[in-house]
Design an enzyme around this catalytic site. Structure first.
Site, PDB file in Angstrom:
ATOM      1  CB  SER A  64     -32.170  33.895  13.630  1.00  0.00           C
ATOM      2  OG  SER A  64     -31.736  35.190  13.966  1.00  0.00           O
ATOM      3  CE  LYS A 116     -31.387  36.725  11.312  1.00  0.00           C
ATOM      4  NZ  LYS A 116     -30.184  36.635  12.149  1.00  0.00           N
ATOM      5  CE1 TYR A 162     -33.785  39.718  11.369  1.00  0.00           C
ATOM      6  CE2 TYR A 162     -33.692  41.484  12.992  1.00  0.00           C
ATOM      7  CZ  TYR A 162     -33.328  40.229  12.574  1.00  0.00           C
ATOM      8  OH  TYR A 162     -32.510  39.454  13.363  1.00  0.00           O
ATOM      9  CE1 TYR A 205     -27.043  33.794  12.671  1.00  0.00           C
ATOM     10  CE2 TYR A 205     -27.423  32.495  14.645  1.00  0.00           C
ATOM     11  CZ  TYR A 205     -27.892  33.270  13.621  1.00  0.00           C
ATOM     12  OH  TYR A 205     -29.223  33.513  13.536  1.00  0.00           O
ATOM     13  CB  VAL A 258     -32.056  34.319  20.227  1.00  0.00           C
ATOM     14  CG1 VAL A 258     -30.638  34.499  19.754  1.00  0.00           C
ATOM     15  CG2 VAL A 258     -32.981  35.386  19.676  1.00  0.00           C
TER      16      VAL A 258
HETATM   17  N1  GLN Z   1     -34.572  38.939  16.555  1.00  0.00           N
HETATM   18  C1  GLN Z   1     -33.262  38.521  16.946  1.00  0.00           C
HETATM   19  C2  GLN Z   1     -32.268  39.648  16.768  1.00  0.00           C
HETATM   20  O1  GLN Z   1     -32.374  40.367  15.823  1.00  0.00           O
HETATM   21  C3  GLN Z   1     -32.864  37.341  16.128  1.00  0.00           C
HETATM   22  C4  GLN Z   1     -31.470  36.843  16.447  1.00  0.00           C
HETATM   23  C5  GLN Z   1     -31.359  35.352  16.412  1.00  0.00           C
HETATM   24  O2  GLN Z   1     -32.324  34.615  16.549  1.00  0.00           O
HETATM   25  N2  GLN Z   1     -30.134  34.869  16.288  1.00  0.00           N
HETATM   26  O3  GLN Z   1     -31.384  39.842  17.562  1.00  0.00           O
END
Ligand code: GLN
Length: 303
Positions: free
Chosen positions: A61, A64, A186, A238, A256
């Protein structure tokens, strides 16, 4: 700075480890849980790092922040017609606010929002669209090359039913055009390999109002840059963002696989990495390293 980073890594290594490596994307479960790295680069280009800096991990993430930057470079503020600015108070994978809000993602840093943003990056195929993302990272790092980690991408694509459900939901309401293109690009953004030195370098323009301080090149206009850094503060970790604001006091974007990008506006860009995650999906040791550094150098923007 170098001795501070060395000390922080030594301190964290001496503390009992907490958290669990992510396993819902099967490939991520193979990570060595004890890896630990931190890098910082200041506006003059001086770079410092400690720990397992040479180890590459996938952006997850943290990507993003960069896909949002690329979408803002291409479309400007129109991006926010399709994705909002507000925190959700829910985990990154939640579909909760979507149903009552005509499917419009609350912000670009929850999965639904990042899928919508990925759908805004032009390209007739996923390879074409992903190539634009990689080129953008090369531009941000003044020439470094990046690549996809195929096993992680395959693993995520094969098991990403919830993300695919969200993409279908977004399509139903007209926020994206092509479900497969948006969700697969994505996944590809998330599966891009990086180390902490590289990640800190990529974020440097965010610490300098959109201009790469080393090359002098403007990457993004000031207001787009401010939007990213602000959203990192309010939504980048988050449903843990309030705690991060209090304990670290820096705009952060986590992922993650255990990576975190932290921006110190006007000063530096910091990247931390360690795979064990807390219950909100943020690296435990990564957060702790940032907290120690922020306290020692009094970096909190809320001071
Ligand atoms: N690729 C992971 C997902 O879509 C990214 C989530 C994350 O890093 N919080 O679940």
């Amino acid at each position: 700075m170098q001795s501070q980073l060395d000390e922080i890594v030594a301190t964290i290594r001496s503390e009992p480890a907490t958290g669990e490596v992510a396993s819902y994307i099967p490939e991520l479960a193979h990570a060595d849980p004890n890896l630990l790295a931190i890098s910082a680069i200041d506006l003059s280009g001086k770079q410092f790092s400690a720990g397992d800096v040479e180890h590459s991990f996938t952006l997850q993430s943290v990507s993003k922040a960069f896909s949002l930057a690329l979408a803002l470079e291409i479309h400007g503020p129109l991006v926010f017609n399709k994705v909002g600015y507000e925190p959700t108070g829910n985990p990154f994978f939640s579909m909760l606010p979507l149903e009552s809000e005509q499917g419009k993602p609350r912000n670009p840093f929850v999965n639904s929002g990042a899928i919508a943003v990925s759908g805004m990056i032009p390209g007739d195929t996923r390879q074409e669209s992903y190539e634009k993302f990689l080129k953008f990272l090369t531009k941000l790092s003044d020439g470094q090359q990046f690549r996809l980690d195929e096993p992680t991408y395959t693993s995520e694509s094969e098991t990403g039913f919830r993300n695919r459900a969200m993409a279908n939901f977004l399509k139903q309401y007209g926020w994206i055009e092509d479900v497969d293109l948006a969700v697969e690009t994505y996944f590809m953004h998330c599966s891009t390999l990086i180390n902490t030195d590289q990640l800190a370098r990529l974020g440097l323009f965010l610490a300098n109002r959109g201009v790469d301080p080393i090359t002098g090149n403007r990457i993004l206009d000031e207001s787009s840059c401010r939007a990213i850094v602000t959203l990192m503060t309010t939504c980048g970790t988050y449903d843990y963002a309030g705690r991060v604001a209090i304990e670290i006091g820096l705009p952060c974007k986590s992922g993650v696989s255990g990576g975190i990008l932290a921006i110190v506006p006007g000063k530096m860009s910091i990247a931390a990495f360690s795979p064990r995650l807390g219950t909100h999906g943020n690296s435990e040791a990564g957060m702790r390293m940032l907290q120690l550094l922020s306290e020692e150098l009094e970096l909190s923007i809320f001071q």
